[in-house]
Design an enzyme around this catalytic site. Structure first.
Site, PDB file in Angstrom:
ATOM      1  N   ARG A 120      37.066  55.849  77.719  1.00  0.00           N
ATOM      2  CA  ARG A 120      36.685  55.770  79.099  1.00  0.00           C
ATOM      3  C   ARG A 120      37.982  56.160  79.946  1.00  0.00           C
ATOM      4  O   ARG A 120      37.772  56.309  81.114  1.00  0.00           O
ATOM      5  CB  ARG A 120      36.312  54.627  79.598  1.00  0.00           C
ATOM      6  N   LYS A 126      45.415  44.491  75.040  1.00  0.00           N
ATOM      7  CA  LYS A 126      44.348  45.334  74.560  1.00  0.00           C
ATOM      8  C   LYS A 126      44.582  46.649  75.173  1.00  0.00           C
ATOM      9  O   LYS A 126      44.755  46.982  76.289  1.00  0.00           O
ATOM     10  CB  LYS A 126      42.909  45.246  75.062  1.00  0.00           C
ATOM     11  N   HIS A 177      39.675  51.950  74.967  1.00  0.00           N
ATOM     12  CA  HIS A 177      38.583  51.737  75.683  1.00  0.00           C
ATOM     13  C   HIS A 177      37.376  52.425  75.683  1.00  0.00           C
ATOM     14  O   HIS A 177      36.723  52.931  76.731  1.00  0.00           O
ATOM     15  CB  HIS A 177      39.165  51.912  77.403  1.00  0.00           C
ATOM     16  N   SER A 217      34.948  39.857  81.024  1.00  0.00           N
ATOM     17  CA  SER A 217      35.652  40.588  81.771  1.00  0.00           C
ATOM     18  C   SER A 217      36.000  40.011  83.034  1.00  0.00           C
ATOM     19  O   SER A 217      35.321  39.370  83.934  1.00  0.00           O
ATOM     20  CB  SER A 217      34.854  42.158  81.947  1.00  0.00           C
ATOM     21  N   GLY A 243      31.384  47.409  71.724  1.00  0.00           N
ATOM     22  CA  GLY A 243      31.389  47.507  73.008  1.00  0.00           C
ATOM     23  C   GLY A 243      29.927  47.756  73.635  1.00  0.00           C
ATOM     24  O   GLY A 243      28.870  47.230  73.601  1.00  0.00           O
ATOM     25  N   TYR A 247      42.074  42.043  84.179  1.00  0.00           N
ATOM     26  CA  TYR A 247      42.567  42.915  84.820  1.00  0.00           C
ATOM     27  C   TYR A 247      43.654  42.383  85.878  1.00  0.00           C
ATOM     28  O   TYR A 247      43.170  41.561  86.585  1.00  0.00           O
ATOM     29  CB  TYR A 247      41.513  43.732  85.425  1.00  0.00           C
ATOM     30  N   ARG A 297      36.343  60.509  85.685  1.00  0.00           N
ATOM     31  CA  ARG A 297      34.933  60.104  85.134  1.00  0.00           C
ATOM     32  C   ARG A 297      33.949  60.965  85.791  1.00  0.00           C
ATOM     33  O   ARG A 297      33.069  60.631  86.592  1.00  0.00           O
ATOM     34  CB  ARG A 297      34.484  58.835  85.145  1.00  0.00           C
ATOM     35  N   THR A 313      44.185  43.628  79.369  1.00  0.00           N
ATOM     36  CA  THR A 313      43.751  44.954  79.163  1.00  0.00           C
ATOM     37  C   THR A 313      44.996  45.777  79.660  1.00  0.00           C
ATOM     38  O   THR A 313      45.070  45.873  80.992  1.00  0.00           O
ATOM     39  CB  THR A 313      42.572  45.361  79.654  1.00  0.00           C
ATOM     40  N   GLN A 336      39.220  38.314  79.552  1.00  0.00           N
ATOM     41  CA  GLN A 336      39.908  39.312  79.623  1.00  0.00           C
ATOM     42  C   GLN A 336      40.601  39.876  81.105  1.00  0.00           C
ATOM     43  O   GLN A 336      39.623  39.434  82.035  1.00  0.00           O
ATOM     44  CB  GLN A 336      39.120  40.694  79.486  1.00  0.00           C
ATOM     45  N   TYR A 379      27.269  55.484  83.389  1.00  0.00           N
ATOM     46  CA  TYR A 379      28.337  54.599  83.668  1.00  0.00           C
ATOM     47  C   TYR A 379      28.702  53.984  82.310  1.00  0.00           C
ATOM     48  O   TYR A 379      29.825  54.011  81.700  1.00  0.00           O
ATOM     49  CB  TYR A 379      28.279  53.685  84.731  1.00  0.00           C
ATOM     50  N   GLY A 386      34.160  52.786  69.078  1.00  0.00           N
ATOM     51  CA  GLY A 386      33.300  53.615  68.243  1.00  0.00           C
ATOM     52  C   GLY A 386      32.714  52.970  66.968  1.00  0.00           C
ATOM     53  O   GLY A 386      31.757  53.275  66.213  1.00  0.00           O
ATOM     54  N   VAL A 387      32.718  51.395  66.971  1.00  0.00           N
ATOM     55  CA  VAL A 387      32.265  50.769  65.988  1.00  0.00           C
ATOM     56  C   VAL A 387      30.665  50.717  66.298  1.00  0.00           C
ATOM     57  O   VAL A 387      30.116  50.236  67.341  1.00  0.00           O
ATOM     58  CB  VAL A 387      32.786  49.413  65.797  1.00  0.00           C
TER      59      VAL A 387
HETATM   60  C1  FNR Z   1      34.099  48.666  79.123  1.00  0.00           C
HETATM   61  N1  FNR Z   1      35.296  48.194  78.468  1.00  0.00           N
HETATM   62  C2  FNR Z   1      36.018  47.218  79.294  1.00  0.00           C
HETATM   63  N2  FNR Z   1      37.316  46.992  78.746  1.00  0.00           N
HETATM   64  C3  FNR Z   1      38.091  45.827  79.435  1.00  0.00           C
HETATM   65  O1  FNR Z   1      39.079  45.473  78.919  1.00  0.00           O
HETATM   66  N3  FNR Z   1      37.157  45.243  80.737  1.00  0.00           N
HETATM   67  C4  FNR Z   1      36.205  45.518  81.191  1.00  0.00           C
HETATM   68  O2  FNR Z   1      36.007  45.310  82.382  1.00  0.00           O
HETATM   69  C5  FNR Z   1      35.610  46.739  80.516  1.00  0.00           C
HETATM   70  N4  FNR Z   1      34.352  47.363  80.797  1.00  0.00           N
HETATM   71  C6  FNR Z   1      33.753  48.114  80.215  1.00  0.00           C
HETATM   72  C7  FNR Z   1      32.441  48.651  80.854  1.00  0.00           C
HETATM   73  C8  FNR Z   1      31.643  49.530  79.806  1.00  0.00           C
HETATM   74  C9  FNR Z   1      30.216  49.874  80.412  1.00  0.00           C
HETATM   75  C10 FNR Z   1      32.135  49.928  79.017  1.00  0.00           C
HETATM   76  C11 FNR Z   1      31.134  50.789  77.964  1.00  0.00           C
HETATM   77  C12 FNR Z   1      33.163  49.441  78.319  1.00  0.00           C
HETATM   78  C13 FNR Z   1      36.119  48.612  77.310  1.00  0.00           C
HETATM   79  C14 FNR Z   1      35.355  47.786  76.204  1.00  0.00           C
HETATM   80  O3  FNR Z   1      35.967  46.649  76.408  1.00  0.00           O
HETATM   81  C15 FNR Z   1      35.687  48.434  74.805  1.00  0.00           C
HETATM   82  O4  FNR Z   1      37.302  48.666  74.708  1.00  0.00           O
HETATM   83  C16 FNR Z   1      34.845  49.662  74.365  1.00  0.00           C
HETATM   84  O5  FNR Z   1      33.515  49.653  74.855  1.00  0.00           O
HETATM   85  C17 FNR Z   1      34.919  49.995  72.829  1.00  0.00           C
HETATM   86  O6  FNR Z   1      34.272  50.981  72.331  1.00  0.00           O
HETATM   87  P1  FNR Z   1      32.813  51.392  72.159  1.00  0.00           P
HETATM   88  O7  FNR Z   1      32.385  49.893  71.162  1.00  0.00           O
HETATM   89  O8  FNR Z   1      31.862  51.092  73.426  1.00  0.00           O
HETATM   90  O9  FNR Z   1      32.553  52.406  71.585  1.00  0.00           O
END
Ligand code: FNR
Length: 378
Positions: free
Chosen positions: A278, A251, A275, A119, A329, A143, A178, A169, A141, A37, A308-309
């Site tokens: 994702r 975002k 994201h 979140s 992330g 939703y 997924r 977001t 953040q 996940y 990707g950072v």
């Molecule tokens: C997320 N991300 C995310 N973003 C958001 O706005 N609300 C959320 O609840 C979540 N939940 C979430 C769960 C998991 C398991 C992951 C990996 C990511 C996205 C997150 O904020 C961010 O955009 C990415 O994770 C950035 O990419 P990297 O650093 O994981 O490559």
């Protein structure tokens, strides 16, 4: 210095300091469902890979005799001073990787002095995370709930619990395809994870016939359909502007025209993000979207970046391309999986140390000075 001196004293880090091994190490400590996940992406995960590959197309050009032992990672984000240009990205359902979940993340973020973004899909309530975060800088953040009264209630709670900035977001108005989750029939939300913000909300609870404690299955579905599957348009942002006094950041922006629309809608900032790969399989790398967006609106709103950072040089490349700061992330989530708050601290301190040294060795003293001349296309 502290990390180096510990090493010289023979004290081993709690787990590797190599950010590129965090993911494979997390696979060892997590069950397959939670691991996939977190690590997984939409569809074929092509965008997860693209996000990393894009960093490989840029390189720093180190300058000599200009570096210094006196370095400055501080900058401002939306007018507020931050100790480094790094924020903890909003990541929901952190209870699936560690029981201390978002409270541990909030403690670690405050200890290291970085802002955290909580979140809507958090497994810990808004107020509990605020308590764990103490004097830290915290953002909320959203939703966006389909019920405006529930939405207003979340915003009121976040404001009164000391969250300074709202991150809306836009890219997850419905959940993507997924396959890794589908193949394992693993969706944390259906197990009741990530419901704390909704289930603790008095207005949402008032809509239910039975409490979430008495009838969790119904409450889970009501909350999931409350925060996904509603069509919103650009005009609908006015409601959020009316119900939130602080800065608002959108975002999930990837197209320069959307960045312009964010400016027109009176937003204060945007996060260029896909994201973490994702949501839209086959989307361009977030880093490839950054220069065009900065060219379109960089002088009118603050542009943040994520997806990707992993390393200090990644942060510097994003800054050189015009981002004010980056969001991290998955890496800190892997730290949480390993060792709770200590693990998150370890990952964040390692990233900042890498950033600090790479900044200096590239010939720069202040992250604020980074510009396009610091990098070249490989
Ligand atoms: C997320 N991300 C995310 N973003 C958001 O706005 N609300 C959320 O609840 C979540 N939940 C979430 C769960 C998991 C398991 C992951 C990996 C990511 C996205 C997150 O904020 C961010 O955009 C990415 O994770 C950035 O990419 P990297 O650093 O994981 O490559």
């Amino acid at each position: 210095n502290e990390i180096y001196l510990q090493g010289l004293g023979g004290v081993l880090p709690p787990f590797s300091t190599d950010p590129t091994t965090l993911e494979s190490a997390a696979r060892e400590v997590l069950e397959s469902g939670p691991f996939s996940y977190v690590a997984g992406g939409a569809g074929s995960a092509s965008t997860v890979r693209a996000n990393r590959e894009a960093f490989g197309r840029w390189g720093l050009v180190p300058r000599m005799l200009t570096g210094s032992t006196e370095r400055d990672l501080t900058t401002t984000v939306l007018g507020r001073e931050v100790s480094a240009p790094v924020l903890l990205a909003p990541v929901g359902v952190q209870s699936i990787v560690h029981p201390d979940a978002e409270a541990a993340t909030a403690r670690a973020a405050a200890d290291v002095g970085l802002p955290m973004i909580l979140s809507t899909a958090s497994s810990t309530g808004i107020e509990d995370v605020a308590a764990a975060n103490g004097a830290g800088d915290r953002w909320f953040q959203l939703y966006r709930p389909s019920d405006p009264d529930v939405c207003a209630s979340l915003l009121r709670r976040a404001a009164s619990a000391g969250y300074t900035t709202l991150v809306v977001t836009l890219d997850t108005w419905t959940l993507a395809w997924r396959p890794t989750d589908l193949d394992q029939a693993y969706l944390p939300f259906l197990k009741g994870e990530g419901m704390a913000v909704g289930f603790s909300d008095p207005v949402f609870r008032g809509l239910l016939e039975k409490t979430p404690e008495d009838d969790p299955a119904t409450a889970i579905l009501r909350w999931l359909f409350m925060i996904t599957g509603t069509d919103y348009d650009w005009a609908s942002l006015a409601f959020l502007r009316d119900h939130w006094d602080g800065p608002i950041v959108l975002k999930g922006i990837q197209h320069p025209d959307d960045a312009r629309r964010a400016v027109d809608a009176g937003m204060d900032g945007i996060v260029v993000s896909n994201h973490g790969g994702r949501q839209v399989d086959g989307a361009i790398a977030a880093l490839d979207a950054l220069p065009e967006v900065v060219a379109a609106v960089g002088d009118r709103v603050e542009v943040l970046f994520d997806s990707g950072v992993r390393t200090g040089s990644d942060v510097l490349i994003a800054l050189a391309l015009g981002a004010r700061a980056v969001l991290l992330g998955r890496p800190y989530v892997y730290g949480l999986a390993h060792a709770g708050a200590d693990g998150v601290r370890h990952v964040l301190r390692g990233l900042l140390a890498d950033l600090d040294l790479t900044l200096g060795l590239s010939g720069h003293r202040r992250v604020r000075d980074l510009g396009p001349d610091a990098i070249r296309r490989r």
